[in-house]
Write an enzyme that holds these catalytic residues in place. Structure first.
Site, mmCIF file in Angstrom:
data_model
loop_
_atom_site.group_PDB
_atom_site.id
_atom_site.type_symbol
_atom_site.label_atom_id
_atom_site.label_comp_id
_atom_site.label_asym_id
_atom_site.label_seq_id
_atom_site.Cartn_x
_atom_site.Cartn_y
_atom_site.Cartn_z
ATOM 1 N N MET A 66 0.841 -1.192 0.000
ATOM 2 C CA MET A 66 0.000 0.000 0.000
ATOM 3 C C MET A 66 0.880 1.247 0.000
ATOM 4 O O MET A 66 2.091 1.170 0.061
ATOM 5 C CB MET A 66 -0.923 0.012 1.209
ATOM 6 C CG MET A 66 -1.908 -1.148 1.224
ATOM 7 S SD MET A 66 -3.019 -1.175 -0.185
ATOM 8 C CE MET A 66 -4.119 0.172 0.231
ATOM 9 N N CYS A 67 0.242 2.399 -0.023
ATOM 10 C CA CYS A 67 0.936 3.675 -0.077
ATOM 11 C C CYS A 67 0.106 4.714 0.669
ATOM 12 O O CYS A 67 -0.979 4.429 1.173
ATOM 13 C CB CYS A 67 1.134 4.133 -1.520
ATOM 14 S SG CYS A 67 1.925 2.913 -2.611
ATOM 15 N N ARG A 68 0.620 5.914 0.721
ATOM 16 C CA ARG A 68 -0.129 7.094 1.150
ATOM 17 C C ARG A 68 0.096 8.158 0.096
ATOM 18 O O ARG A 68 1.205 8.294 -0.439
ATOM 19 C CB ARG A 68 0.368 7.613 2.499
ATOM 20 C CG ARG A 68 0.300 6.643 3.672
ATOM 21 C CD ARG A 68 -1.107 6.541 4.272
ATOM 22 N NE ARG A 68 -1.906 5.549 3.568
ATOM 23 C CZ ARG A 68 -3.193 5.281 3.854
ATOM 24 N NH1 ARG A 68 -3.798 5.952 4.831
ATOM 25 N NH2 ARG A 68 -3.848 4.359 3.187
#
Length: 250
Positions: free
Chosen positions: A1-3
């Site tokens: 995942m990422c932000r």
């Protein structure tokens, strides 16, 4: 995942949005508060920003953690912009480890980021590549699910799709094939399109002045609103519009 985060508003130093707030994207690289999958976003970072009079944004991307690049902190202190898109990365298994796979991706005036994952990639969505020309396939920037998703979205943008429509149709196509998490963020420097599909998304609007759309709030000030899952969001400095995304056929 990422932000990730996109901002439109008055010209400010990059750091005002990305490094200075108490829960900024910089801090989210090691201490995200609302990330549903993964814990640390240390596999790369990038920011794209628009300079006055130039519709084509600049991009600064690195393969390592954002906290390990003191040059970025210095750059963010002095570079000013009224529109940006930035991300910190948690790599998907089997993806390229270098900065070519780090958001934001871009072409022309567009900047794009993907927060999520496509299980079974590339096989689970291989048939979607049939919509791309040989030139488009050869032009995919990196070996990762986000780069393929960007190619599918870019194909629609080049065909004249509006930002929101390009994201929405891609979500429907991919979600029909695999249980993917598809939080997209796309800007042309004057508007933002985003999807909430499997992870958190928030926005804050100061009508007529500024708007921020982000994986999670970068501070605890009032005004942040969470976007429901399965939602398309369209934003300008003046307004926010949302619509339910089409569920894939059963």
């Amino acid at each position: 995942m990422c932000r990730h985060i996109a901002y439109l508003g008055p010209d400010v130093p990059l750091g005002r949005i990305l490094t200075e707030p108490p829960h900024s994207l910089y801090r989210q690289s090691w201490a995200p508060r609302r990330q549903r999958n993964g814990t640390v976003n240390a596999d790369g970072f990038g920011v794209g920003w628009y300079a006055p009079g130039d519709p084509v944004p600049a991009r600064y991307r690195k393969a390592g953690p954002i906290w390990a690049d003191p040059s970025f902190t210095d750059l963010a202190r002095v570079v000013r912009t009224g529109a940006l898109l930035a991300a910190v990365r948690d790599t998907t298994d089997g993806s390229a480890p270098d900065e070519s796979a780090t958001a934001p991706y871009g072409e022309g005036s567009w900047l794009f980021s993907h927060n999520g994952a496509v299980p079974g990639w590339p096989g689970s969505v291989a048939d979607l590549a049939a919509d791309l020309s040989a030139e488009e396939l050869l032009g995919i920037e990196a070996r990762c699910d986000a780069a393929l998703l960007w190619a599918l979205i870019l194909h629609r943008l080049r065909a004249g799709y509006a930002l929101g429509d390009a994201l929405a149709e891609t979500v429907t196509d991919v979600a029909a094939r695999t249980e993917a998490r598809l939080n997209f963020l796309l800007t042309d420097g004057s508007s933002i399109a985003a999807t909430a599909w499997g992870d958190s998304l928030w926005h804050r609007l100061d009508p007529g002045r500024s708007v921020a759309v982000a994986s999670e709030p970068y501070d605890d000030e009032p005004g942040w609103i969470e976007v429901p899952d399965r939602t398309l969001l369209l934003a300008t400095r003046d307004r926010i519009e949302t619509a339910l995304l089409k569920e894939p056929p059963v």
